[in-house]
Design a protein around this motif. Sequence first.
Motif, PDB file in Angstrom:
ATOM      1  N   GLY A   1       0.689  -1.305  -0.401  1.00  0.00           N
ATOM      2  CA  GLY A   1      -0.195  -0.434  -0.051  1.00  0.00           C
ATOM      3  C   GLY A   1       0.794   1.414   0.094  1.00  0.00           C
ATOM      4  N   ALA A   2       2.343   1.466   0.457  1.00  0.00           N
ATOM      5  CA  ALA A   2       3.013   2.570   0.112  1.00  0.00           C
ATOM      6  C   ALA A   2       3.865   2.225  -0.946  1.00  0.00           C
ATOM      7  N   ARG A   3       3.441   4.349  -1.215  1.00  0.00           N
ATOM      8  CA  ARG A   3       4.174   4.471  -2.800  1.00  0.00           C
ATOM      9  C   ARG A   3       5.704   3.976  -2.714  1.00  0.00           C
ATOM     10  N   LYS A   4       6.586   3.555  -3.355  1.00  0.00           N
ATOM     11  CA  LYS A   4       7.863   3.704  -3.770  1.00  0.00           C
ATOM     12  C   LYS A   4       8.366   4.245  -4.860  1.00  0.00           C
ATOM     13  N   MET A   5       9.902   4.154  -4.392  1.00  0.00           N
ATOM     14  CA  MET A   5      10.027   4.415  -6.158  1.00  0.00           C
ATOM     15  C   MET A   5      11.698   3.525  -5.397  1.00  0.00           C
ATOM     16  N   ALA A   6      12.012   3.022  -7.205  1.00  0.00           N
ATOM     17  CA  ALA A   6      13.118   2.353  -7.121  1.00  0.00           C
ATOM     18  C   ALA A   6      13.865   2.907  -8.608  1.00  0.00           C
ATOM     19  N   PHE A   7      15.553   2.931  -8.063  1.00  0.00           N
ATOM     20  CA  PHE A   7      16.278   2.951  -9.922  1.00  0.00           C
ATOM     21  C   PHE A   7      16.669   2.272 -10.408  1.00  0.00           C
ATOM     22  N   TYR A   8      17.361   2.207 -11.506  1.00  0.00           N
ATOM     23  CA  TYR A   8      17.491   2.163 -12.545  1.00  0.00           C
ATOM     24  C   TYR A   8      18.880   2.458 -13.181  1.00  0.00           C
ATOM     25  N   ARG A   9      19.990   2.004 -13.841  1.00  0.00           N
ATOM     26  CA  ARG A   9      20.792   3.270 -14.416  1.00  0.00           C
ATOM     27  C   ARG A   9      20.385   2.094 -16.095  1.00  0.00           C
ATOM     28  N   ALA A  10      20.931   2.942 -16.834  1.00  0.00           N
ATOM     29  CA  ALA A  10      21.736   2.017 -18.053  1.00  0.00           C
ATOM     30  C   ALA A  10      22.862   3.136 -18.943  1.00  0.00           C
ATOM     31  N   LYS A  11      23.263   2.739 -19.758  1.00  0.00           N
ATOM     32  CA  LYS A  11      24.511   3.285 -20.270  1.00  0.00           C
ATOM     33  C   LYS A  11      24.454   3.096 -21.737  1.00  0.00           C
ATOM     34  N   ASN A  12      25.024   4.072 -22.645  1.00  0.00           N
ATOM     35  CA  ASN A  12      24.530   3.198 -24.154  1.00  0.00           C
ATOM     36  C   ASN A  12      25.810   3.471 -24.291  1.00  0.00           C
ATOM     37  N   LEU A  13      26.763   2.024 -24.876  1.00  0.00           N
ATOM     38  CA  LEU A  13      27.683   1.821 -25.221  1.00  0.00           C
ATOM     39  C   LEU A  13      28.491   2.100 -26.690  1.00  0.00           C
ATOM     40  N   SER A  14      27.750   2.713 -26.952  1.00  0.00           N
ATOM     41  CA  SER A  14      28.243   2.325 -28.476  1.00  0.00           C
ATOM     42  C   SER A  14      28.657   4.198 -28.730  1.00  0.00           C
TER      43      SER A  14
ATOM     44  N   GLN B   1      22.470   9.227 -25.920  1.00  0.00           N
ATOM     45  CA  GLN B   1      23.733  10.087 -26.304  1.00  0.00           C
ATOM     46  C   GLN B   1      24.687   8.723 -26.632  1.00  0.00           C
ATOM     47  N   PRO B   2      25.912   8.743 -26.947  1.00  0.00           N
ATOM     48  CA  PRO B   2      26.895   7.923 -26.963  1.00  0.00           C
ATOM     49  C   PRO B   2      27.804   8.375 -26.046  1.00  0.00           C
ATOM     50  N   GLY B   3      28.186   6.853 -24.659  1.00  0.00           N
ATOM     51  CA  GLY B   3      28.418   7.193 -23.867  1.00  0.00           C
ATOM     52  C   GLY B   3      27.211   7.514 -22.704  1.00  0.00           C
ATOM     53  N   GLU B   4      26.023   8.083 -22.689  1.00  0.00           N
ATOM     54  CA  GLU B   4      25.223   8.910 -21.888  1.00  0.00           C
ATOM     55  C   GLU B   4      24.997   8.065 -21.074  1.00  0.00           C
ATOM     56  N   GLU B   5      24.818   8.185 -19.629  1.00  0.00           N
ATOM     57  CA  GLU B   5      24.211   7.323 -18.561  1.00  0.00           C
ATOM     58  C   GLU B   5      23.901   8.350 -17.915  1.00  0.00           C
ATOM     59  N   VAL B   6      22.234   7.041 -17.509  1.00  0.00           N
ATOM     60  CA  VAL B   6      20.901   7.506 -17.511  1.00  0.00           C
ATOM     61  C   VAL B   6      20.289   6.978 -15.983  1.00  0.00           C
ATOM     62  N   ARG B   7      19.381   7.303 -15.282  1.00  0.00           N
ATOM     63  CA  ARG B   7      19.289   7.117 -13.836  1.00  0.00           C
ATOM     64  C   ARG B   7      17.348   6.788 -14.585  1.00  0.00           C
ATOM     65  N   MET B   8      16.934   5.773 -14.095  1.00  0.00           N
ATOM     66  CA  MET B   8      15.554   5.305 -14.824  1.00  0.00           C
ATOM     67  C   MET B   8      14.596   4.740 -12.994  1.00  0.00           C
ATOM     68  N   PRO B   9      13.559   6.022 -13.279  1.00  0.00           N
ATOM     69  CA  PRO B   9      12.785   5.833 -11.575  1.00  0.00           C
ATOM     70  C   PRO B   9      11.393   5.360 -12.249  1.00  0.00           C
ATOM     71  N   VAL B  10      11.180   4.186 -11.236  1.00  0.00           N
ATOM     72  CA  VAL B  10       9.539   3.414 -11.312  1.00  0.00           C
ATOM     73  C   VAL B  10       9.264   3.799 -10.258  1.00  0.00           C
ATOM     74  N   ILE B  11       8.244   4.411 -10.097  1.00  0.00           N
ATOM     75  CA  ILE B  11       7.285   4.401  -8.957  1.00  0.00           C
ATOM     76  C   ILE B  11       5.781   3.760  -9.269  1.00  0.00           C
ATOM     77  N   TYR B  12       5.626   3.317  -7.326  1.00  0.00           N
ATOM     78  CA  TYR B  12       4.699   1.731  -8.037  1.00  0.00           C
ATOM     79  C   TYR B  12       4.451   1.897  -6.485  1.00  0.00           C
ATOM     80  N   TYR B  13       3.534   0.692  -6.083  1.00  0.00           N
ATOM     81  CA  TYR B  13       2.789   0.745  -4.715  1.00  0.00           C
ATOM     82  C   TYR B  13       2.652  -0.585  -5.071  1.00  0.00           C
ATOM     83  N   ILE B  14       1.843  -1.379  -4.028  1.00  0.00           N
ATOM     84  CA  ILE B  14       0.939  -3.245  -4.531  1.00  0.00           C
ATOM     85  C   ILE B  14       0.380  -2.798  -3.897  1.00  0.00           C
TER      86      ILE B  14
END
Length: 184
Positions: free
Chosen positions: A91-104, A139-152
């Motif tokens: 029932g609680a709102r939570k946030m998790a993060f993933y990281r992605a990096k373009n290696l090209s 973009q080339p070499g760019e790294e980003v944090r990507m959020p997911v906001i969820y609850y059960i």
Amino acid sequence: MTTLAQKNGRTAAIAALIVLAMVGLAFASVPLYRLFCQVTGFAGTTQRADEADLPVQPTGKIINVRFDSNTNSALPWEFQPEKHVERTAIGARKMAFYRAKNLSDEPVTGTATFNVTPLQAGQFFTKIECFCFTEQTLQPGEEVRMPVIYYIDPAILDDPYAKDISEITLSYTFYPVDEPTAQS
């Protein structure tokens, strides 16, 4: 009394209608299946909500959420969760993060598919915001944090097939997009 030609004409018309109905059903099957999965949580499909749909009160019962990541071999990205497991109050709102990096050395657009296991938990796992809702261009070499906001959804505690689940896995797989859509 009907003639043989009239009977054959009626049979041909019915057969043509059946063929048209089958072609129409074939084109509608993917959107209808997607809608069915979203409504029922079938095959681990999660629900989608906005802030107004949040439960009022967390239940106090804790469940582990495990985060999994995969990348298609044709996508030159590193992609992983920042935390692999998070304890979450139902029932609680939570946030998790993933990281992605373009290696090209060129911009690359990817799109994520997702599912939840065990499958019966999908209808109770609700995303408010997710990078998987849109294509992601790095973009080339760019790294980003990507959020997911969820609850059960607390309704999981009332479901006889899901109430004893102690861990839910949210899994994403990123695939390359051949031709990115224009983002407005």
